[in-house]
Design an enzyme around this catalytic site. Structure first.
Site, PDB file in Angstrom:
ATOM      1  N   ASP A 192       0.824  -1.212   0.000  1.00 46.24           N
ATOM      2  CA  ASP A 192       0.000   0.000   0.000  1.00 46.24           C
ATOM      3  C   ASP A 192       0.856   1.259   0.000  1.00 46.24           C
ATOM      4  OD1 ASP A 192       0.932  -0.300   2.607  1.00 46.24           O
ATOM      5  OD2 ASP A 192      -1.012  -0.849   3.414  1.00 46.24           O
ATOM      6  N   ASN A 230      -7.360  -3.128  14.599  1.00 50.95           N
ATOM      7  CA  ASN A 230      -8.769  -3.479  14.349  1.00 50.95           C
ATOM      8  C   ASN A 230      -8.876  -4.690  13.419  1.00 50.95           C
ATOM      9  OD1 ASN A 230      -7.962  -2.393  11.940  1.00 50.95           O
ATOM     10  ND2 ASN A 230      -9.553  -0.825  11.819  1.00 50.95           N
ATOM     11  N   HIS A 288      -7.183  -5.157  10.586  1.00 48.20           N
ATOM     12  CA  HIS A 288      -6.999  -4.922   9.150  1.00 48.20           C
ATOM     13  C   HIS A 288      -5.652  -5.463   8.675  1.00 48.20           C
ATOM     14  CE1 HIS A 288      -4.922  -0.924  10.127  1.00 48.20           C
ATOM     15  NE2 HIS A 288      -4.089  -1.470   9.250  1.00 48.20           N
ATOM     16  N   GLU A 315      -9.645  -2.203   5.502  1.00 48.86           N
ATOM     17  CA  GLU A 315     -10.334  -1.915   6.755  1.00 48.86           C
ATOM     18  C   GLU A 315     -11.586  -2.793   6.914  1.00 48.86           C
ATOM     19  OE1 GLU A 315      -9.004  -0.220   8.988  1.00 48.86           O
ATOM     20  OE2 GLU A 315      -8.431   1.807   8.417  1.00 48.86           O
TER      21      GLU A 315
HETATM   22  C1  GLP Z   1      -0.580   0.130   8.618  1.00 51.44           C
HETATM   23  C2  GLP Z   1       0.011  -0.557   7.419  1.00 51.44           C
HETATM   24  C3  GLP Z   1      -0.184  -2.027   7.532  1.00 51.44           C
HETATM   25  C4  GLP Z   1       0.399  -2.490   8.860  1.00 51.44           C
HETATM   26  C5  GLP Z   1      -0.330  -1.834   9.984  1.00 51.44           C
HETATM   27  C6  GLP Z   1       0.167  -2.244  11.351  1.00 51.44           C
HETATM   28  O1  GLP Z   1      -1.957   0.081   8.599  1.00 51.44           O
HETATM   29  N1  GLP Z   1      -0.540  -0.111   6.184  1.00 51.44           N
HETATM   30  O2  GLP Z   1       0.413  -2.696   6.459  1.00 51.44           O
HETATM   31  O3  GLP Z   1       0.289  -3.868   8.960  1.00 51.44           O
HETATM   32  O4  GLP Z   1      -0.148  -0.437   9.838  1.00 51.44           O
HETATM   33  O5  GLP Z   1       1.234  -1.434  11.720  1.00 51.44           O
HETATM   34  P1  GLP Z   1       2.219  -1.755  12.886  1.00 51.44           P
HETATM   35  O6  GLP Z   1       3.052  -2.891  12.433  1.00 51.44           O
HETATM   36  O7  GLP Z   1       3.029  -0.502  13.048  1.00 51.44           O
HETATM   37  O8  GLP Z   1       1.411  -2.074  14.085  1.00 51.44           O
END
Ligand code: GLP
Length: 242
Positions: free
Chosen positions: A67, A136, A138, A143
């Site tokens: 993304d 959440n 995702h 989402e």
């Molecule tokens: C963002 C990214 C995701 C990632 C998520 C969790 O939403 N786009 O790809 O998995 O954050 O982030 P973190 O690893 O910092 O908890």
């Protein structure tokens, strides 16, 4: 579904790097699906260390990222393109022309999404997809919704996801996209192998909901329960509710 339970973040990073390294060794010209966020940073550091020690060769590897934020160009320090160069690409012997991150500056979002899916198809699909997990539930900014999304698409972030972004507290974020609508690749779960890394107590509820509850688009990661080759590497805190 396979769960590898490890003690802490450094053990998690080593275990995930082992799986990615095995993929690269077994298929040097593989396609890696890569993720951003804090969870995979240690994994990337471990891969960098091994590559710089001459134990791993990324010269033929191709990559596709999950993304990107709409409205951030690839040199913006909050963009995922920048994150990937900073945390991985600039430190290993990967050919930058073999890397793909959605172009957040493309004025035509829908056709940019379609082109990104075509890039993945032209590469022959993703051999191994690395994923983090949102609080959440995702994955890759897909989402919670009433239906699972397939393919790359644009999304509006929920408030909880928005607040979880490190970028949200930086002045650059406030200057840049007021309503960040990132790309979110819905193709990740179609990868031949999926590897998720999750650490810390903040992920415990999401892990329980995603992998020990029903498969539902309201917990997007739950779709991975149906994947034939899915491995979750998580530390004790993240697994504390199961
Ligand atoms: C963002 C990214 C995701 C990632 C998520 C969790 O939403 N786009 O790809 O998995 O954050 O982030 P973190 O690893 O910092 O908890």
């Amino acid at each position: 579904m396979k769960i590898i339970s490890v003690k802490d973040y450094s053990a998690l990073s080593r275990a995930a790097a082992n799986i990615i390294a095995a993929q690269v060794i077994l298929k040097p010209r593989c396609v890696l699906g890569l993720a951003t966020g804090s969870s995979p940073v240690g994994t990337y550091q471990e891969l960098v260390r091994r590559c710089q020690a001459g134990e791993l060769d990324f010269s033929q590897v191709r990559t596709v990222n999950l993304d990107e934020y709409v409205g951030l160009d690839r040199d913006h320090d909050q963009s995922y393109a920048y994150f990937m160069r900073d945390n991985l690409f600039n430190h290993i012997n990967l050919d930058l022309s073999n890397t793909n991150v959605p172009d957040g500056m493309d004025p035509d979002g829908d056709s940019a999404c379609a082109r990104y899916d075509q890039i993945i198809r032209d590469l022959g699909g993703i051999d191994l997809q690395l994923l983090g997990l949102g609080v959440n539930g995702h994955i890759g900014f897909n989402e919670p919704a009433d239906a699972f999304s397939l393919g790359t698409h644009q999304v509006e972030l929920t408030d909880s996801t928005r607040q979880a972004q490190p970028a949200a507290s930086s002045p650059a974020w406030r200057r840049s996209p007021p309503t960040p609508a990132p790309w979110a690749s819905g193709t990740s779960w179609q990868a031949r192998k999926v590897l998720m890394v999750a650490n810390g107590a903040a992920k415990a509820q999401a892990i329980r909901d995603a992998f020990f509850g029903p498969v539902t688009p309201h917990v997007p990661a739950s779709i991975l329960q149906l994947h034939g080759d899915f491995t979750l590497v998580a530390d004790e805190e993240a697994l504390s509710l199961i």
